[in-house]
Design an enzyme around this catalytic site. Structure first.
Site, short mmCIF file in Angstrom:
data_model
loop_
_atom_site.label_atom_id
_atom_site.label_comp_id
_atom_site.label_asym_id
_atom_site.label_seq_id
_atom_site.Cartn_x
_atom_site.Cartn_y
_atom_site.Cartn_z
CB SER A 29 -1.14 -0.05 1.28
OG SER A 29 -1.70 1.38 1.30
CG HIS A 31 -2.16 8.67 0.63
ND1 HIS A 31 -3.49 8.13 1.06
CD2 HIS A 31 -1.99 9.73 0.41
CE1 HIS A 31 -4.35 9.20 0.61
NE2 HIS A 31 -3.25 10.23 0.21
N GLY A 63 -4.28 3.76 1.28
CA GLY A 63 -5.21 3.78 2.30
C GLY A 63 -6.49 4.63 1.89
CD GLN A 104 -3.24 0.70 4.27
OE1 GLN A 104 -3.07 1.97 4.43
NE2 GLN A 104 -1.89 -0.17 4.65
CE1 TYR A 170 -1.07 7.20 9.64
CE2 TYR A 170 -0.73 5.04 8.79
CZ TYR A 170 -0.28 6.45 8.56
OH TYR A 170 0.55 6.82 7.46
CB ALA A 258 9.95 5.58 15.64
CB ALA A 314 5.10 -0.16 -1.55
CD GLN A 343 15.65 12.94 -4.45
OE1 GLN A 343 16.81 12.25 -4.51
NE2 GLN A 343 15.71 14.01 -5.06
CG ASP A 408 28.99 12.29 -20.97
OD1 ASP A 408 28.02 12.44 -20.32
OD2 ASP A 408 30.25 12.45 -20.31
#
Ligand code: FAD
Ligand code: NAP
Ligand code: SF4
Length: 678
Positions: A29, A31, A63, A104, A170, A258, A314, A343, A408
């Site tokens: 999961s 968000h 969620g 979820q 939560y 934490a 995830a 990021q 390059d």
């Protein structure tokens, strides 16, 4: 070797009787911000369907709230809302009927960004915005009923199951932990009382959905809290949720508040799977593990060790929706690996910039908006610069069918990523370079390394268009004595071109200043490559599992025999420009290595005595033997100007376009969007 031989555990189906998972990898999961976006449902449908086509066995959605006070934008509590979710379930099952999709249910409790937020007790979280409202008995019953209703609506919407999150700070987890549950009624006090609410949620949900519906409980197997859950409490909670109806237990590590990193790139791969393994030996249901498992071999090793039955990925599914197919087909060298940078994903979520994407794959969550269709009339395109911008453009344009030649001046592709990969804790950057190397070869892009391109040569070769991705030049600040032999530009320092002394001043404390401070203060093996060292550095005790899994004591960390001063002109705390979810880890590591961080510095001059400054107005001499300059960058775009002058069609991307606040996220995103259009 075929995939089932190479990854036999990953590709063994899991049969739960009423449901069969075709392999052991699931998309965990996350968000995404689409849950609450006005155009969110069609975009989520496309996003999840692409991952279903990519081969995962099961998808767990971001969620969804069971009610308004739960605090996340997307809510599911009515048949009308269930009908909207059908778009997602039908898209996923339509893409591949064998893939399961589980929703979820997320109730953020005290972390909800609403003054209506609720919790067992009015204890404000360190990272919460509001002091939560204490639930009374009627409020608790309402929450339980809302969970059951939400699950029933998920079933109505066509999901194959629900996941209930019982961790991370939560709602459910705040009932479990003493410091957030101060109640004296039957919902607080003793351990039996504290676990009553989460277990009752599972029982009510199971009663609402019947037996033939997946119910996954996400347990805090190591919450990293001082005074957090003890091991025997975790085991007894696991048994209780299984008895109440959970089919699968998924392990989660850490509350958001934490101070221990659990998913950043500095965390070793699969560092926490051993905790799942221990719990798996206690519980009799399939277990999911997660955290920094970003390649199929890592998943295979975890499963082979018996640490889990299923592996959750995830962020790696943001980075590459096709990860599982590529593993099965023996194309793992084509996997665009999640580098754990946060990021474009978690920094966006937690920074309030809701829309999530991925640094290495800007299409993530933009599947309906950013596409790379094949071209009808291929062009001959020169790409100058093989840093992240040039690489992203070259591979995407070649994939669309253009004829790409990549120049390059350096002997290898990568640009500044070749510097980043040398920083301890950034070893994953090697994977991005491996990915681009493979894709360039596979897509037939011509590579001209060791070749400095100029306008005349490009014109002579008759390219239709030129993409200038020449990057940046490090800024040389105008300080008297800057040409002194003790002064090194950051590139020379990182590449070890000159020796670095015992006393070092670093001018500039942006991302690169912090990385250089990490490099010069570091000693021994990178903690990102050794779980024991990592655990020691962050006070994690895997063996004895004290409350929360943490010792509460941060021991000395290995450090170089150097005195390091990290300096900036701004009179504010250092590191404010670092990533929202990772910046604090860098600051903490450097502090514990004794790096002295000082703001409000005026640089006066550099001479044999060292770096002369005024700090907040007071004269101060840093008696150092090396000064490393990390004072930002300016764009390198002379080639672009020459091409314009010569009348050639040219585009600017990455640092060459704009050096201020440049990072790889912006460079890759801009280059990919240009390649989609050209
Ligand atoms: P560059 O990477 O600078 O590439 C430009 C390329 O062009 C070079 O390879 C150069 O040789 C080539 N070139 C220039 N002129 C010519 C010419 N005339 N002919 C041929 N070739 C030419 N960003 C993040 O987002 N996250 C991080 O964690 C991060 N960490 C970093 C750590 C360090 C130590 C450093 C130095 C940078 C880090 N960055 C990070 C920044 C990131 O690497 C840059 O933003 C990114 O590389 C910019 O990409 P670019 O393609 O525009 O330019
Ligand atoms: P930066 O973040 O812009 O930092 C430049 C630093 O130099 C600042 O501390 C600035 O602070 C100082 N500075 C600017 N001009 C100066 C001058 N004339 N004299 C003295 N000091 C000066 O740039 P960077 O560190 O070079 O990083 C480049 C990009 O790479 C950044 O945008 C960053 O996002 C990215 N990056 C990201 C990470 C990451 O972990 N996410 C890591 C490395 C790099 P003062 O002006 O206060 O002195
Ligand atoms: Fe992984 Fe970084 Fe992409 Fe997030 S943004 S999915 S951490 S590579």
């Amino acid at each position: 070797m075929n995939a089932s031989t190479r990854y036999p555990h990953v590709f063994t189906p899991l049969d739960l009787g009423f449901v069969r998972l075709k392999n052991r990898i699931l998309m965990g999961s996350m968000h995404t911000g689409l849950e609450e976006a006005p155009d969110g449902f069609p975009r989520m449908a496309a996003y999840y369907a692409e991952r279903a086509r990519g081969g995962v066995g099961m998808i767990i959605t971001g969620g969804i709230a069971p009610n308004a006070e739960a605090g996340v934008g997307g809510k599911l509590s009515t048949p009308v809302e269930a009908a909207q979710h059908r778009l997602i379930t039908e898209a996923v099952h339509g893409a591949d009927a064998s893939v399961k999709i589980v929703m979820q249910i997320l109730h953020t409790g005290a972390l909800a960004g609403t003054p209506a937020c609720v919790a067992p007790s009015p204890v404000k979280s360190r990272i919460g915005r509001f002091t939560p409202n204490e639930l009374d008995e009627a409020g608790i019953q309402k929450q339980l009923a809302d969970f059951a209703n939400c699950a029933a609506m998920a079933q109505r919407a066509g999901y194959d199951g629900v996941e209930i999150i019982g961790s991370a700070g939560y709602l459910l987890s705040t009932f479990l932990v003493q410091k957030t549950n101060l109640r004296t009624d039957r919902w607080g006090g003793s351990w039996e009382n504290r676990m009553r609410f989460p277990v009752e949620v599972v029982r009510r949900v199971r009663a609402a959905v019947g037996e033939r519906f997946l119910l996954i409980f996400r347990i805090a197997a190591m919450d990293m809290l001082d005074g957090g859950l003890a091991w025997d409490e975790i085991v007894s909670l696991g048994h209780a949720v299984v008895d109440a109806g959970a089919n699968i237990v998924s392990t989660h590590f850490c509350w958001h508040e934490a101070p221990v990193p659990t998913i950043a790139t500095m965390v070793p791969r699969a560092a926490f799977a051993q905790v799942t393994g221990r719990l798996r030996r206690e519980l009799k249901v399939p277990m999911i593990t997660s955290n920094r498992i970003n390649m199929p071999q890592v998943a295979e090793d975890v499963l082979a060790r018996g640490d889990a039955d299923l592996v959750s990925m995830a962020r790696p599914m943001l980075a590459d929706p096709e990860l599982v197919n590529k593993a099965r087909e023996g194309r793992e060298d084509q996997i665009n690996t999640c580098i754990g940078c946060n990021q474009a994903c978690l920094d966006h979520t937690f920074g309030g910039r809701l829309q999530v994407s991925c640094l290495v794959n800007p299409r993530a969550c933009n599947e309906t908006l950013l596409n790379y269709p094949p071209v009808r009339t291929p062009k001959r395109i020169a790409v100058v610069g093989a840093g992240p911008a040039g690489l992203a453009f070259a591979t995407t344009a070649a994939q669309r069918g253009h004829h790409v030649t990549l120049f390059d001046a350096a002997a290898e592709i990568g640009g500044q990523f070749n510097l980043a990969k040398r920083i301890p804790g950034k070893e994953e950057f090697h994977e991005t370079l491996r990915y681009y190397r493979t894709m360039l070869a596979r897509l037939g892009a011509v590579q001209r390394l060791n070749t400095r391109a100029d306008a005349a040569a490009l014109q002579a070769q008759g390219f239709d268009e030129v993409v200038v991705a020449t990057g940046i030049a490090p800024r040389t600040p105008d300080i008297p004595g800057i040409e002194h032999p003790m002064v090194l530009p950051y590139i020379d320092a990182i590449l070890g071109r000159k020796p670095i002394g015992r006393r070092v001043a670093i001018i500039g404390a942006g991302g690169i200043g912090f990385d250089v401070a990490e490099l010069v203060s570091h000693a021994g093996t990178s903690a990102a490559l050794d779980i024991e060292i990592f655990a020691r550095e962050w006070g994690i005790d895997f063996k004895n599992h004290p409350r929360g899994g943490v010792t509460g004591v941060l021991p000395q960390v290995a450090r170089a025999d150097r005195e390091v001063f990290l300096l900036q002109r701004k009179a504010e705390a250092l590191g404010k420009t670092l990533g929202r979810t990772t910046g604090w880890t860098h600051r903490m590591v450097l502090q514990r290595r004794g790096v002295v961080m000082i703001g409000g510095v005026d640089y006066l001059k550099i001479d044999d005595a060292g770096l002369h400054t005024r700090v907040n107005g007071e004269p101060r001499l840093f008696e150092v033997d090396t000064v490393i300059v990390c004072a930002g960058q300016t764009p390198l775009r002379t080639l672009y100007d020459e091409l314009q002058h010569a009348g050639m069609k040219a585009h600017l991307v990455g640092g060459a376009y704009e050096a201020a606040e440049l990072d790889a996220k912006r460079a890759i995103d801009q280059a990919s969007r240009l390649a989609a259009e050209v």
